[in-house]
Design a protein around this motif. Structure first.
Motif, PDB file in Angstrom:
ATOM      1  N   LYS A 132      11.091   2.048   8.303  1.00 41.75           N
ATOM      2  CA  LYS A 132      11.587   0.695   8.532  1.00 41.75           C
ATOM      3  C   LYS A 132      10.772  -0.288   7.703  1.00 41.75           C
ATOM      4  CE  LYS A 132      13.209   1.549  13.241  1.00 41.75           C
ATOM      5  NZ  LYS A 132      13.167   1.086  14.643  1.00 41.75           N
ATOM      6  N   VAL A 133      11.423  -1.342   7.258  1.00 46.42           N
ATOM      7  CA  VAL A 133      10.779  -2.281   6.345  1.00 46.42           C
ATOM      8  C   VAL A 133      11.011  -3.704   6.830  1.00 46.42           C
ATOM      9  CG1 VAL A 133      10.616  -3.057   3.943  1.00 46.42           C
ATOM     10  CG2 VAL A 133      11.234  -0.676   4.449  1.00 46.42           C
ATOM     11  N   ALA A 134       9.940  -4.506   6.798  1.00 49.51           N
ATOM     12  CA  ALA A 134      10.042  -5.926   7.125  1.00 49.51           C
ATOM     13  C   ALA A 134       9.403  -6.725   6.004  1.00 49.51           C
ATOM     14  CB  ALA A 134       9.360  -6.236   8.449  1.00 49.51           C
ATOM     15  N   SER A 135      10.014  -7.830   5.659  1.00 50.03           N
ATOM     16  CA  SER A 135       9.493  -8.710   4.615  1.00 50.03           C
ATOM     17  C   SER A 135       8.860  -9.934   5.262  1.00 50.03           C
ATOM     18  CB  SER A 135      10.615  -9.154   3.677  1.00 50.03           C
ATOM     19  OG  SER A 135      10.117 -10.045   2.690  1.00 50.03           O
ATOM     20  N   GLY A 171      14.336  -8.388   1.289  1.00 55.27           N
ATOM     21  CA  GLY A 171      13.662  -9.647   1.042  1.00 55.27           C
ATOM     22  C   GLY A 171      12.618  -9.509  -0.055  1.00 55.27           C
ATOM     23  N   PRO A 172      11.918 -10.593  -0.360  1.00 55.30           N
ATOM     24  CA  PRO A 172      11.006 -10.611  -1.508  1.00 55.30           C
ATOM     25  C   PRO A 172       9.654  -9.959  -1.255  1.00 55.30           C
ATOM     26  CG  PRO A 172      11.006 -12.749  -0.451  1.00 55.30           C
ATOM     27  CD  PRO A 172      12.063 -11.934   0.249  1.00 55.30           C
ATOM     28  N   GLY A 173       9.297  -9.703   0.012  1.00 57.57           N
ATOM     29  CA  GLY A 173       7.984  -9.159   0.304  1.00 57.57           C
ATOM     30  C   GLY A 173       6.952 -10.279   0.447  1.00 57.57           C
ATOM     31  N   PRO A 174       5.675  -9.960   0.641  1.00 58.06           N
ATOM     32  CA  PRO A 174       5.151  -8.597   0.795  1.00 58.06           C
ATOM     33  C   PRO A 174       5.704  -7.919   2.049  1.00 58.06           C
ATOM     34  CG  PRO A 174       3.489 -10.191   1.415  1.00 58.06           C
ATOM     35  CD  PRO A 174       4.623 -10.971   0.836  1.00 58.06           C
ATOM     36  N   TYR A 175       5.656  -6.574   2.043  1.00 57.74           N
ATOM     37  CA  TYR A 175       6.347  -5.807   3.066  1.00 57.74           C
ATOM     38  C   TYR A 175       5.395  -5.136   4.039  1.00 57.74           C
ATOM     39  CZ  TYR A 175       9.971  -6.235  -0.482  1.00 57.74           C
ATOM     40  OH  TYR A 175      10.855  -6.729  -1.410  1.00 57.74           O
ATOM     41  N   LYS A 176       5.878  -4.979   5.252  1.00 54.79           N
ATOM     42  CA  LYS A 176       5.316  -4.052   6.214  1.00 54.79           C
ATOM     43  C   LYS A 176       6.278  -2.870   6.279  1.00 54.79           C
ATOM     44  CE  LYS A 176       5.179  -7.044   9.570  1.00 54.79           C
ATOM     45  NZ  LYS A 176       4.990  -7.653  10.917  1.00 54.79           N
ATOM     46  N   ARG A 186       3.842  -4.680  -2.092  1.00 59.81           N
ATOM     47  CA  ARG A 186       4.469  -5.682  -2.942  1.00 59.81           C
ATOM     48  C   ARG A 186       5.732  -5.145  -3.627  1.00 59.81           C
ATOM     49  NH1 ARG A 186      -0.893  -5.898  -4.502  1.00 59.81           N
ATOM     50  NH2 ARG A 186      -0.440  -5.168  -6.609  1.00 59.81           N
ATOM     51  N   MET A 187       6.614  -6.048  -4.005  1.00 58.99           N
ATOM     52  CA  MET A 187       7.759  -5.674  -4.821  1.00 58.99           C
ATOM     53  C   MET A 187       7.269  -5.543  -6.263  1.00 58.99           C
ATOM     54  SD  MET A 187      10.781  -4.821  -5.538  1.00 58.99           S
ATOM     55  CE  MET A 187      11.508  -4.821  -3.909  1.00 58.99           C
ATOM     56  N   SER A 188       6.772  -4.346  -6.560  1.00 53.21           N
ATOM     57  CA  SER A 188       6.188  -4.050  -7.870  1.00 53.21           C
ATOM     58  C   SER A 188       6.769  -2.738  -8.376  1.00 53.21           C
ATOM     59  CB  SER A 188       4.659  -3.965  -7.752  1.00 53.21           C
ATOM     60  OG  SER A 188       4.056  -3.731  -9.009  1.00 53.21           O
ATOM     61  N   PRO A 189       8.001  -2.779  -8.901  1.00 53.64           N
ATOM     62  CA  PRO A 189       8.686  -1.546  -9.298  1.00 53.64           C
ATOM     63  C   PRO A 189       7.903  -0.722 -10.323  1.00 53.64           C
ATOM     64  CG  PRO A 189      10.222  -3.375  -9.233  1.00 53.64           C
ATOM     65  CD  PRO A 189       8.846  -3.963  -9.101  1.00 53.64           C
ATOM     66  N   GLY A 190       7.941   0.587 -10.127  1.00 54.33           N
ATOM     67  CA  GLY A 190       7.351   1.505 -11.093  1.00 54.33           C
ATOM     68  C   GLY A 190       5.865   1.726 -10.932  1.00 54.33           C
ATOM     69  N   THR A 191       5.269   1.224  -9.863  1.00 52.51           N
ATOM     70  CA  THR A 191       3.839   1.432  -9.646  1.00 52.51           C
ATOM     71  C   THR A 191       3.616   2.143  -8.315  1.00 52.51           C
ATOM     72  OG1 THR A 191       3.503  -0.687  -8.521  1.00 52.51           O
ATOM     73  CG2 THR A 191       3.283  -0.679 -10.918  1.00 52.51           C
ATOM     74  N   VAL A 192       2.508   2.864  -8.238  1.00 54.77           N
ATOM     75  CA  VAL A 192       2.117   3.523  -7.003  1.00 54.77           C
ATOM     76  C   VAL A 192       1.103   2.623  -6.302  1.00 54.77           C
ATOM     77  CG1 VAL A 192       0.955   5.513  -5.979  1.00 54.77           C
ATOM     78  CG2 VAL A 192       2.548   5.844  -7.879  1.00 54.77           C
ATOM     79  N   GLN A 193       1.423   2.203  -5.090  1.00 52.68           N
ATOM     80  CA  GLN A 193       0.530   1.356  -4.315  1.00 52.68           C
ATOM     81  C   GLN A 193      -0.178   2.220  -3.271  1.00 52.68           C
ATOM     82  OE1 GLN A 193       2.165  -2.583  -3.280  1.00 52.68           O
ATOM     83  NE2 GLN A 193       4.021  -1.999  -4.400  1.00 52.68           N
ATOM     84  N   LYS A 194      -1.495   2.341  -3.432  1.00 49.49           N
ATOM     85  CA  LYS A 194      -2.284   3.186  -2.549  1.00 49.49           C
ATOM     86  C   LYS A 194      -2.678   2.411  -1.289  1.00 49.49           C
ATOM     87  CE  LYS A 194      -4.240   5.898  -6.338  1.00 49.49           C
ATOM     88  NZ  LYS A 194      -5.502   6.347  -6.993  1.00 49.49           N
ATOM     89  N   ALA A 225      -6.180  -4.085   1.789  1.00 46.54           N
ATOM     90  CA  ALA A 225      -5.413  -4.559   0.641  1.00 46.54           C
ATOM     91  C   ALA A 225      -5.118  -3.394  -0.287  1.00 46.54           C
ATOM     92  CB  ALA A 225      -6.195  -5.630  -0.107  1.00 46.54           C
ATOM     93  N   PRO A 226      -3.838  -3.119  -0.585  1.00 45.35           N
ATOM     94  CA  PRO A 226      -3.516  -1.953  -1.397  1.00 45.35           C
ATOM     95  C   PRO A 226      -3.914  -2.146  -2.847  1.00 45.35           C
ATOM     96  CG  PRO A 226      -1.550  -3.237  -0.974  1.00 45.35           C
ATOM     97  CD  PRO A 226      -2.648  -3.860  -0.170  1.00 45.35           C
ATOM     98  N   THR A 227      -4.275  -1.060  -3.482  1.00 45.60           N
ATOM     99  CA  THR A 227      -4.513  -1.092  -4.909  1.00 45.60           C
ATOM    100  C   THR A 227      -3.295  -0.528  -5.595  1.00 45.60           C
ATOM    101  OG1 THR A 227      -5.528   1.093  -4.827  1.00 45.60           O
ATOM    102  CG2 THR A 227      -6.999  -0.796  -4.634  1.00 45.60           C
ATOM    103  N   VAL A 228      -3.029  -0.970  -6.803  1.00 45.56           N
ATOM    104  CA  VAL A 228      -1.822  -0.584  -7.513  1.00 45.56           C
ATOM    105  C   VAL A 228      -2.196   0.198  -8.752  1.00 45.56           C
ATOM    106  CG1 VAL A 228       0.254  -1.398  -8.660  1.00 45.56           C
ATOM    107  CG2 VAL A 228      -0.633  -2.630  -6.686  1.00 45.56           C
ATOM    108  N   LYS A 229      -1.606   1.361  -8.898  1.00 43.58           N
ATOM    109  CA  LYS A 229      -1.832   2.196 -10.062  1.00 43.58           C
ATOM    110  C   LYS A 229      -0.553   2.276 -10.858  1.00 43.58           C
ATOM    111  CE  LYS A 229      -2.876   6.987 -11.375  1.00 43.58           C
ATOM    112  NZ  LYS A 229      -3.158   8.341 -10.868  1.00 43.58           N
ATOM    113  N   ALA A 230      -0.607   1.831 -12.104  1.00 44.76           N
ATOM    114  CA  ALA A 230       0.592   1.875 -12.942  1.00 44.76           C
ATOM    115  C   ALA A 230       0.894   3.318 -13.290  1.00 44.76           C
ATOM    116  CB  ALA A 230       0.373   1.070 -14.223  1.00 44.76           C
ATOM    117  N   THR A 231       2.163   3.665 -13.222  1.00 49.83           N
ATOM    118  CA  THR A 231       2.580   5.019 -13.561  1.00 49.83           C
ATOM    119  C   THR A 231       3.835   4.957 -14.400  1.00 49.83           C
ATOM    120  OG1 THR A 231       4.007   5.241 -11.633  1.00 49.83           O
ATOM    121  CG2 THR A 231       1.711   5.911 -11.373  1.00 49.83           C
ATOM    122  N   THR A 232       4.046   6.024 -15.124  1.00 50.79           N
ATOM    123  CA  THR A 232       5.337   6.164 -15.777  1.00 50.79           C
ATOM    124  C   THR A 232       6.288   6.716 -14.750  1.00 50.79           C
ATOM    125  OG1 THR A 232       4.724   8.365 -16.498  1.00 50.79           O
ATOM    126  CG2 THR A 232       4.323   6.556 -18.050  1.00 50.79           C
TER     127      THR A 232
END
Length: 312
Positions: A178-181, A204-209, A226-234, A252-259
């Motif tokens: 389930k997702v809440a913005s 919605g735009p986020g940030p999300y729970k 966050r709405m950050s397509p294409g990244t892995v949020q740890k 606070a999540p960290t974001v790792k860019a991935t292909t």
């Protein structure tokens, strides 16, 4: 099947039109028989079968995960892959030379139930590569340890109007997401056969729970996604603990860019396109499937990866 077979194009087709067709057939059978799936967690009894191995050849599996760092993974046949419901679970597999734990990572369209297609690395831990096919015993693992806490990957093309996220390192089979913005209400997502959880009208735009629930009723709430397509949020969250509810929040999540991992045709749709709808849990009638509802809302089918066909 040759143990050295190339990765079949059919494996990718299985996550597209073939799965949709199978779902339609499943709905028709359900309406005809008037049956319903069992409401119990998947069995962890040991079963027998056989194992082969394959190589990814630079691609990823139908579950859309990155390749595990230890290279220990398994592809399951259609009835046990169950359109992505088994993705991320772990199996203990015992062969002539020992035991290995593997992550459900891919589908094998040509594999019947009980035929596990292992990574070459996993196969070599329990059998001789030259044999190609070996007898095995296997079982679903309850509350396995994971190599890292839960992570979330927002899919390319997602936006506030179309939400799509992949959840990794959840240990047990998931029953709902389930997702809440912001401070909004939670919306229930549905899972695709390529293992992304979608809300077609957006969240919605986020940030999300993001609240996830596994088949044993364990829950975890991930915050600050966050709405950050294409990244892995740890996150710093793990979910386990038998049948006890374990609710946690992230730091606070960290974001790792991935292909983007190679994915099924459905996963490669352009941003403007709407992926095909996932088959609802009520459509499943395969005797290897079991369904459990951790919360009042309908959830995805749960896969009995190691049990005999259900009698209920």
């Amino acid at each position: 099947m040759s143990a050295h077979r190339p990765k079949f194009t059919a494996r990718w087709l299985a996550a597209g039109g073939a799965a949709v067709l199978a779902g339609i057939i499943g709905v028709a059978m359900m309406l005809t028989n008037g049956g319903s799936a069992c409401a119990a967690p998947p069995s962890t009894t040991t079963k027998t079968g056989k194992a082969t191995f394959y190589d990814l050849a630079g691609t990823s599996g139908n579950c859309s995960f990155e390749v595990p760092a230890d290279d220990l993974y398994v592809a399951l046949g259609p009835s046990q892959y169950s359109e992505g419901a088994s993705c991320g679970a772990y199996l203990d597999v015992t062969g002539p030379k020992g035991k290995v734990r593997v992550k459900v990572f891919d589908s094998c369209p040509e594999c019947p139930a009980g035929h596990l297609d292992l990574s070459r690395t996993a196969f070599k831990k329990i059998g001789d590569e030259i044999d190609g096919i070996i007898p095995i015993k296997y079982k679903l693992v309850t509350n396995p340890s994971t190599p890292a806490p839960i992570s979330v990957r927002i899919k390319e093309g997602a936006s506030q109007y179309w939400f799509a996220a992949r959840i990794d390192n959840h240990a047990n089979l998931l029953s709902s997401v389930k997702v809440a913005s912001g401070g909004g209400a939670f919306k229930t997502a549905h899972r695709t056969d390529y293992n992304y959880w979608l809300i077609d009208a957006g969240a919605g735009p986020g940030p999300y729970k993001i609240k996830i629930t596994d088949v044993y009723g364990n829950t975890a709430t991930l915050t600050g996604i966050r709405m950050s397509p294409g990244t892995v949020q740890k996150t710093g969250v793990r979910i386990a603990g038998g049948s006890t509810t374990v609710t946690s929040k992230t730091t606070a999540p960290t974001v790792k860019a991935t292909t983007s991992p190679a994915a099924s045709p459905a996963a490669k749709k352009p941003a403007a396109a709407t992926p095909p709808p996932s088959v609802p849990a009520s459509a499943e009638v395969d005797p290897l499937l079991e369904s459990a509802v951790a919360e009042p809302e309908p959830t995805q089918p749960l896969v009995d990866l190691a049990a005999a066909p259900s009698s209920c």
